[in-house]
Enzyme design. Structure first.
Site, short mmCIF file in Angstrom:
data_model
loop_
_atom_site.label_atom_id
_atom_site.label_comp_id
_atom_site.label_asym_id
_atom_site.label_seq_id
_atom_site.Cartn_x
_atom_site.Cartn_y
_atom_site.Cartn_z
CG LEU A 64 32.77 -18.58 -11.17
CD1 LEU A 64 34.06 -18.33 -11.96
CD2 LEU A 64 33.09 -18.75 -9.69
NE ARG A 65 24.65 -17.36 -8.88
CZ ARG A 65 23.87 -18.35 -9.27
NH1 ARG A 65 23.67 -18.57 -10.56
NH2 ARG A 65 23.26 -19.12 -8.38
CG ASN A 95 23.40 -20.43 -14.89
OD1 ASN A 95 24.60 -20.59 -14.68
ND2 ASN A 95 22.48 -20.74 -13.99
CG ASP A 153 23.44 -26.23 -14.72
OD1 ASP A 153 22.85 -27.31 -14.60
OD2 ASP A 153 23.79 -25.53 -13.76
CG ASP A 306 24.79 -26.99 -8.88
OD1 ASP A 306 25.09 -26.00 -9.58
OD2 ASP A 306 23.64 -27.47 -8.85
#
Length: 430
Positions: A64-65, A95, A153, A306
């Site tokens: 989702l950043r 991440n 990940d 992903d």
């Protein structure tokens, strides 16, 4: 106002329902009737004739950043993109910038989801601090705060002893370690699959052994520690065989595959289209066939997107410098129907199982399925709906996908979260 879903076909792996024609009534966020339901004049009715009614679909691998890269995606846009794809549940990888490696970061994601999200977001916390592969995070505190799994990940835990310790700690909480399997030394500088296509294009390759050596190592560690290992986005024939053999031995290992790894091959990379650059890379036709065989025999437990949004600027750079990854929430279901169901490779029931029962069980998320009294988290899919995926229809903040302008068949047409309609007839309503 009550909602009546009329004339649908229930497919519910939680309750071993392969196909059952029925109406469903939803009231105050709950399923209150299943069978033949006669609507009142004030009820909203959705006609699901020839459509599948399923438990809310679960994408257990997404990015989702937020925080840190809101130029690519935000929780508000990402969850709406997920709802457009038919997902009521998603698990978000850690991440971000900075990574979700502490309770404060985890709380932030949870707070923002509560405020701006429209589907359920289950946070995955980092295995190591700053995802540097050197020091374990405070896994107990993160679990207590709501982390459903642990993963670095985007990176692999290269240190085998550290991976062992992570598995041992995760065993205390009965949650999986989700591993991005890639030997750094074997893959260093690689961009596409190592083989004929990398040779003729001059692009540095990533050998299948880079993935398989870590899969093999981690299976041995999972067997030794008796902990739960989940292998992310497998892509090679060798990985499928390793996991199949491990399951036959009774080792607690599960795995997933993305839509692009069962629908695309490395041959497309002669176009140098950076929207085909992903990690793990697209592999050979033989690898794709092995992945599909793994889906058929149950070796592969889940299908995931992903979802990895990037800006246009990043993806339009030279292939060498473009980042890995594509968006995937909105195309995953139609890709699965187009390439698996309509080709008669996987049954509808088995497909829905990989979108519902299996990921819920892997991550220990409770769901009763489509039964009276259960929470109304439901997806409705029209298997015959054929649409061309267009840029103007994308809900995600990013548009990095190789599937633009492709005709796909089998799209979600209704997404209900806690009794509330989020997506209806391919339109987001919130």
């Amino acid at each position: 106002m009550n909602l009546i879903i009329k004339n649908g076909i229930i497919v519910d792996p939680f309750n071993n329902i392969e196909e059952k024609k029925a109406d469903i009534k939803i009231q105050d966020g709950l399923i209150t009737e299943i069978g033949t339901v006669h609507p009142d004049k004030n009820d909203e009715v959705f006609d699901a004739e020839n459509c599948y009614i399923t438990p809310g679909l679960f994408d257990m691998h997404s990015h989702l950043r937020e925080p840190g890269r809101e130029d690519k995606e935000k929780i508000s846009t990402g969850t709406r993109s997920a709802a457009m794809g038919g997902f009521t549940e998603i698990a978000a990888m850690p991440n971000t910038t900075p990574p979700i490696d502490n309770v404060t970061g985890l709380k932030f994601v949870q707070m923002l989801t509560e405020k701006e999200g429209v589907v359920h977001v289950h946070p995955i916390a980092a295995i190591t601090k700053e995802q540097k592969g050197q020091t374990l995070t405070e896994m107990g505190d993160l679990f207590e705060q709501g982390a459903v799994a642990f993963s670095d990940d985007g990176f692999t835990v290269q240190n085998a002893d550290l991976m062992r310790r992570a598995l041992e700690y995760s065993k205390m909480f009965n949650v999986p370690i989700i591993e991005h399997s890639e030997d750094k030394n074997l893959a260093e500088g690689g961009m596409i699959n190592e083989g004929y296509i990398s040779t003729i294009t001059g692009l540095k390759g990533i050998p299948s052994a880079a993935e398989e050596t870590i899969v093999a190592r981690d299976i041995l560690l999972a067997e030794y520690t008796q902990a739960k290992l989940h292998v992310a986005h497998i892509s090679t024939k060798g990985s499928v065989e390793l996991i199949r053999n491990a399951k036959q031995k009774g080792i607690s290992v599960t795995c997933e595959v993305t839509g692009h790894h069962f629908s695309l091959t490395e041959d497309l990379l002669t176009s140098f289209d950076s929207n085909l650059k992903m990690n793990p890379p697209l592999r050979t036709k033989e690898d794709v066939a092995a992945v599909i065989a793994g889906l058929q025999d149950g070796t592969i437990d889940a299908i995931v997107s992903d979802h990895a949004p990037h800006t246009i600027f990043e993806k339009e750079r030279e292939f060498d410098y473009a980042p890995f990854g594509i968006i995937g929430f909105e195309t995953l279901v139609p890709l699965s129907f187009t390439h698996l169901v309509h080709t008669k490779k996987v049954s509808v029931y088995e497909l829905i199982k990989k979108f519902t029962l299996n990921p819920y069980q892997i991550l220990n998320i409770e769901s009763q399925g489509v039964v009276k009294g259960a929470g109304a988290n439901i997806t409705v899919i029209n298997p015959e709906l054929e649409l061309v995926y267009k840029k103007e229809d994308i809900v995600s903040k990013s548009c990095n996908t190789p599937f633009l302008n492709q005709k796909l068949k089998g799209w979600p047409v209704l997404t209900i979260v806690d009794g509330k309609i989020i997506m209806k007839n391919r339109k987001i309503l919130v």
